[in-house]
Design an enzyme around this catalytic site. Sequence first.
Site, PDB file in Angstrom:
ATOM      1  CE  LYS A 177      -4.304  -2.137   1.430  1.00  0.00           C
ATOM      2  NZ  LYS A 177      -4.265  -3.364   1.800  1.00  0.00           N
TER       3      LYS A 177
HETATM    4  C1  PLP Z   1      -4.727  -4.534   1.618  1.00  0.00           C
HETATM    5  C2  PLP Z   1      -3.951  -5.527   1.408  1.00  0.00           C
HETATM    6  C3  PLP Z   1      -3.990  -6.522   0.147  1.00  0.00           C
HETATM    7  C4  PLP Z   1      -5.026  -6.797  -0.234  1.00  0.00           C
HETATM    8  O1  PLP Z   1      -5.132  -5.839  -1.751  1.00  0.00           O
HETATM    9  P1  PLP Z   1      -6.459  -5.063  -2.472  1.00  0.00           P
HETATM   10  O2  PLP Z   1      -5.751  -4.756  -3.367  1.00  0.00           O
HETATM   11  O3  PLP Z   1      -7.075  -4.651  -1.182  1.00  0.00           O
HETATM   12  O4  PLP Z   1      -6.680  -6.908  -2.950  1.00  0.00           O
HETATM   13  C5  PLP Z   1      -3.337  -7.877   0.407  1.00  0.00           C
HETATM   14  N1  PLP Z   1      -2.554  -8.124   1.261  1.00  0.00           N
HETATM   15  C6  PLP Z   1      -2.191  -6.621   2.486  1.00  0.00           C
HETATM   16  C7  PLP Z   1      -1.141  -7.466   2.821  1.00  0.00           C
HETATM   17  C8  PLP Z   1      -2.655  -6.207   1.983  1.00  0.00           C
HETATM   18  O5  PLP Z   1      -2.372  -4.802   3.116  1.00  0.00           O
END
Ligand code: PLP
Length: 433
Positions: free
Chosen positions: A107
């Site tokens: 993220k």
């Molecule tokens: C947010 C997150 C996901 C999911 O990602 P999306 O784009 O919402 O499908 C997977 N793994 C981790 C560690 C995350 O923080």
Amino acid sequence: MLLYSTNNSALKADLKEAVLKSLAPDKGLYMPEFIPTLPADFIQALPTLSFQEIAFEVAKTLFQGFIPEADLKTIIERSITFAAPVHMLDDRAGSLELWHGPSLAFKDFGARFMAALMSYFNQGNDKKLSILVATSGDTGGAVAFGFLDVPGIEVTILYPKGKVSLLQEKQLTTLGSNIKAIEIDGTFDDCQALVKEAFLDKELNAVYQLSSANSINIARLIPQSFYYFEAFKQLKSFGDEIVFAVPSGNFGNLTAGLIAKRMGLPVSKFIAATNINKIVPDYLVSGLYEPRISISTISNAMDVGNPSNFARMFDLYNGDVEAMKQDMIGYFVTDEETKTMLRDIYDKYQYVADPHGAVAYKALAFYLEGHPEAVGAFFETAHPSKFEDVVNDALGIAVEIPERLAILASREKQATPMRADFADFKKHLLSIV
Ligand SMILES: *Cc1c(COP(=O)(O)O)cnc(C)c1O
């Protein structure tokens, strides 16, 4: 560059409006009106390009001149500041490590790029840009680091007292500078309600340009397509049939991959890997989209019962599930299998994965077994230390916490304590303009 709302393709906005507003006025998600393709020689040339050069070309092509090249270059140089290496486990499968950023999760890419774009678009506005975020832990950390020291932007993070982990709290409360934390005596829902009310308040809107760092903002999605090209570049020498296994919750990551493919990246298949919250894998079998209440699992960042980006995926294929199945296959993994996989990866390759990566690895391994020509990467979306309880338990070891996170433990928390009361919250915001 124009974007339209997934609820009404006649409702359009330019990139600036889409980024500053996040959601369309009819609550739809923004999608680019036109997805241009990159020249074929760009794909050929990938091995000669750096990650930043790749990111620049992809963004330039997508934005169609909306941001002058020199400015775009600065935005990329500020936001794409860490690597996305593929760590090969053997000659067919690798881990795409997306956790080399400051908060140790993928993220970070979205948060940093969104921060840089928002700062750019807010130049010349006499109102200060104020980002309000309610967090139950994880997103807040990526946003805090992403916006740290970004000129012209103030960030206020609301989190529920006693309901986030110690290191998560440190990420929210120790950075200082333009990042302010408010510790709400209440729940995550209380935090979210305060933020929502602030967006509707006339007085606050008169002094601030308010924005959310919402996960559905198109600016968070776009940089996620960059690392598909970067990973493809690293996998190219291992085979021609390249697949990606993406551990998915709200499906932002996977949607970014589908956009990369539309832009010309020749990916053979995307594997939508989920835990027992398998709404999308079920959709790919039945053609019926049936959102459900989410179920708690050990890969909890994927505990989503109604994935927000499904609207974008549906839109990309005009609702044609057969067409979507050409590009994508679903696979779900139980908690028991996830733990077994964490151990298997460690025993076989001495590699420590996190629970989300382990889900994706299992899906990838299954696919590779049935497709002897394919090679691929599974996405390691977070550093294993972010889920140390699960990982330590499965492996019987203590995973190392990277220095950049561990160092926060000794820093002093700075947060304003507050009741879950809108009048107090508003008074506070008005006092710090
Ligand atoms: C947010 C997150 C996901 C999911 O990602 P999306 O784009 O919402 O499908 C997977 N793994 C981790 C560690 C995350 O923080």
